[in-house]
Motif scaffolding. Structure first.
Motif, PDB file in Angstrom:
ATOM      1  N   UNK A   1       1.063  -1.460  -0.438  1.00 19.77           N
ATOM      2  CA  UNK A   1       0.089  -0.320  -0.427  1.00 19.77           C
ATOM      3  C   UNK A   1       0.860   1.101  -0.060  1.00 19.77           C
ATOM      4  N   UNK A   2       0.506   2.081   0.190  1.00 17.84           N
ATOM      5  CA  UNK A   2       1.247   3.346   0.917  1.00 17.84           C
ATOM      6  C   UNK A   2       2.067   3.673   1.426  1.00 17.84           C
ATOM      7  N   UNK A   3       2.921   3.805   1.311  1.00 14.91           N
ATOM      8  CA  UNK A   3       4.572   3.909   2.590  1.00 14.91           C
ATOM      9  C   UNK A   3       5.329   5.534   2.851  1.00 14.91           C
ATOM     10  N   UNK A   4       4.669   6.023   4.006  1.00 18.22           N
ATOM     11  CA  UNK A   4       5.529   7.345   4.197  1.00 18.22           C
ATOM     12  C   UNK A   4       6.198   7.835   5.725  1.00 18.22           C
TER      13      UNK A   4
ATOM     14  N   UNK B   1      15.447  -3.617   4.191  1.00 17.02           N
ATOM     15  CA  UNK B   1      16.702  -3.027   3.794  1.00 17.02           C
ATOM     16  C   UNK B   1      17.149  -1.775   4.759  1.00 17.02           C
ATOM     17  N   UNK B   2      15.553  -1.438   6.142  1.00 14.08           N
ATOM     18  CA  UNK B   2      15.819  -0.084   6.895  1.00 14.08           C
ATOM     19  C   UNK B   2      16.676  -0.115   8.399  1.00 14.08           C
ATOM     20  N   UNK B   3      17.085   0.994   8.682  1.00 10.83           N
ATOM     21  CA  UNK B   3      17.837   0.395   9.485  1.00 10.83           C
ATOM     22  C   UNK B   3      17.286   0.008  10.741  1.00 10.83           C
ATOM     23  N   UNK B   4      18.114  -1.055  11.791  1.00 10.80           N
ATOM     24  CA  UNK B   4      16.874  -1.723  12.902  1.00 10.80           C
ATOM     25  C   UNK B   4      16.755  -0.295  14.250  1.00 10.80           C
ATOM     26  N   UNK B   5      16.618   0.905  13.526  1.00  9.40           N
ATOM     27  CA  UNK B   5      15.825   1.453  14.725  1.00  9.40           C
ATOM     28  C   UNK B   5      15.145   2.115  14.038  1.00  9.40           C
ATOM     29  N   UNK B   6      14.751   2.023  12.744  1.00  8.03           N
ATOM     30  CA  UNK B   6      13.503   1.885  12.590  1.00  8.03           C
ATOM     31  C   UNK B   6      11.884   1.396  12.790  1.00  8.03           C
ATOM     32  N   UNK B   7      10.995   2.157  12.932  1.00 12.15           N
ATOM     33  CA  UNK B   7       9.500   1.566  13.632  1.00 12.15           C
ATOM     34  C   UNK B   7       8.288   1.659  12.408  1.00 12.15           C
ATOM     35  N   UNK B   8       7.693   0.444  12.401  1.00  9.41           N
ATOM     36  CA  UNK B   8       6.666   0.344  11.145  1.00  9.41           C
ATOM     37  C   UNK B   8       5.476   0.611  11.978  1.00  9.41           C
ATOM     38  N   UNK B   9       4.637   1.528  11.748  1.00 14.34           N
ATOM     39  CA  UNK B   9       3.785   1.680  11.932  1.00 14.34           C
ATOM     40  C   UNK B   9       2.352   2.206  10.979  1.00 14.34           C
ATOM     41  N   UNK B  10       1.540   0.995  11.616  1.00 13.41           N
ATOM     42  CA  UNK B  10       0.068   1.094  10.912  1.00 13.41           C
ATOM     43  C   UNK B  10      -1.354   1.091  12.008  1.00 13.41           C
ATOM     44  N   UNK B  11      -2.338   1.190  11.289  1.00 11.53           N
ATOM     45  CA  UNK B  11      -3.837   1.454  12.199  1.00 11.53           C
ATOM     46  C   UNK B  11      -4.370   0.132  12.324  1.00 11.53           C
ATOM     47  N   UNK B  12      -4.486  -0.227  13.389  1.00 10.47           N
ATOM     48  CA  UNK B  12      -5.077  -1.709  13.765  1.00 10.47           C
ATOM     49  C   UNK B  12      -6.468  -1.277  14.697  1.00 10.47           C
TER      50      UNK B  12
ATOM     51  N   UNK C   1      10.616   7.142  21.177  1.00  7.84           N
ATOM     52  CA  UNK C   1       9.797   8.212  20.111  1.00  7.84           C
ATOM     53  C   UNK C   1       9.769   9.378  20.748  1.00  7.84           C
ATOM     54  N   UNK C   2      10.388   9.565  22.566  1.00 14.44           N
ATOM     55  CA  UNK C   2       9.859  10.948  23.505  1.00 14.44           C
ATOM     56  C   UNK C   2      10.654  11.903  22.760  1.00 14.44           C
ATOM     57  N   UNK C   3      11.539  12.118  21.945  1.00 10.96           N
ATOM     58  CA  UNK C   3      12.460  13.094  20.992  1.00 10.96           C
ATOM     59  C   UNK C   3      12.190  12.764  19.534  1.00 10.96           C
ATOM     60  N   UNK C   4      11.490  12.532  19.258  1.00 13.45           N
ATOM     61  CA  UNK C   4      11.435  12.436  18.246  1.00 13.45           C
ATOM     62  C   UNK C   4      12.526  10.998  17.245  1.00 13.45           C
ATOM     63  N   UNK C   5      11.898  10.002  15.622  1.00 13.02           N
ATOM     64  CA  UNK C   5      12.956   8.877  15.458  1.00 13.02           C
ATOM     65  C   UNK C   5      12.062   9.099  14.054  1.00 13.02           C
ATOM     66  N   UNK C   6      12.393   8.073  13.043  1.00 17.95           N
ATOM     67  CA  UNK C   6      12.069   7.436  12.094  1.00 17.95           C
ATOM     68  C   UNK C   6      10.802   7.096  12.260  1.00 17.95           C
ATOM     69  N   UNK C   7      10.060   7.254  11.291  1.00 18.32           N
ATOM     70  CA  UNK C   7       8.844   6.412  11.533  1.00 18.32           C
ATOM     71  C   UNK C   7       8.090   6.076   9.601  1.00 18.32           C
ATOM     72  N   UNK C   8       8.111   4.147   9.298  1.00 19.87           N
ATOM     73  CA  UNK C   8       7.550   4.490   8.632  1.00 19.87           C
ATOM     74  C   UNK C   8       6.654   3.702   8.206  1.00 19.87           C
ATOM     75  N   UNK C   9       5.073   4.360   8.408  1.00 19.78           N
ATOM     76  CA  UNK C   9       3.776   4.407   8.026  1.00 19.78           C
ATOM     77  C   UNK C   9       2.707   3.496   6.907  1.00 19.78           C
ATOM     78  N   UNK C  10       2.730   2.454   7.458  1.00 21.00           N
ATOM     79  CA  UNK C  10       1.680   1.711   6.475  1.00 21.00           C
ATOM     80  C   UNK C  10       0.837   1.352   6.459  1.00 21.00           C
ATOM     81  N   UNK C  11       0.324   1.517   4.523  1.00 21.12           N
ATOM     82  CA  UNK C  11      -1.291   1.498   4.939  1.00 21.12           C
ATOM     83  C   UNK C  11      -1.523   0.219   4.038  1.00 21.12           C
TER      84      UNK C  11
END
Length: 139
Positions: free
Chosen positions: A26-29, A120-131, A100-110
């Protein structure tokens, strides 16, 4: 002659395209997000050009081009979100808040993201989606 060559290139490329169907997704932001209370917030900025009519020193109207920056902030309730890491393991709400209290990279998934893309992403990246909320939260 050029049209015939272009048509032949398209005809020969069609079987190759049909052999590799698109993968689900889907859409990835990619967002820089942070936690504010019980919300995940992110901001995006975009610039637009617009024409503005002004009056010069002699009182004559004149149209000039200006650039405006528009910032949109989005806040999402944490209880409606599911966070996972690059291994597709769920990240707890407490860990999400800490990371994420001070901010960080998030990949928002649709939609689903194939495992090979997550790697392919760094291990510090979080993937977030609606549940959907859990049953005990609905009561």
């Amino acid at each position: 002659m050029r049209r015939a060559a272009a048509l032949l290139a398209v005809v020969f490329a069609l079987p190759a395209l049909a052999a590799d169907p698109p993968k689900p997704g889907g859409v990835v932001q990619m967002l820089v997000a942070r936690i504010d209370g019980d919300k995940l917030t992110s901001s995006t900025s975009s610039t637009i050009q617009k024409a503005v009519t002004v009056t010069d020193k002699d009182g004559n109207p004149k149209t000039i081009q200006v650039t405006e920056t528009i910032t949109t902030t989005t806040a999402r309730e944490l209880k409606t979100l599911k966070a996972t890491d690059t291994d597709d393991k769920e990240v707890s709400a407490a860990d999400l808040k800490a990371r994420l209290k001070d901010g960080g990279l998030v990949v928002f998934l649709d939609g689903p993201l194939p495992a090979e893309w997550r790697k392919r992403f760094k291990s510090s990246v979080l993937f977030v989606e609606y549940a959907a909320p859990k049953d005990d939260e609905k009561k």
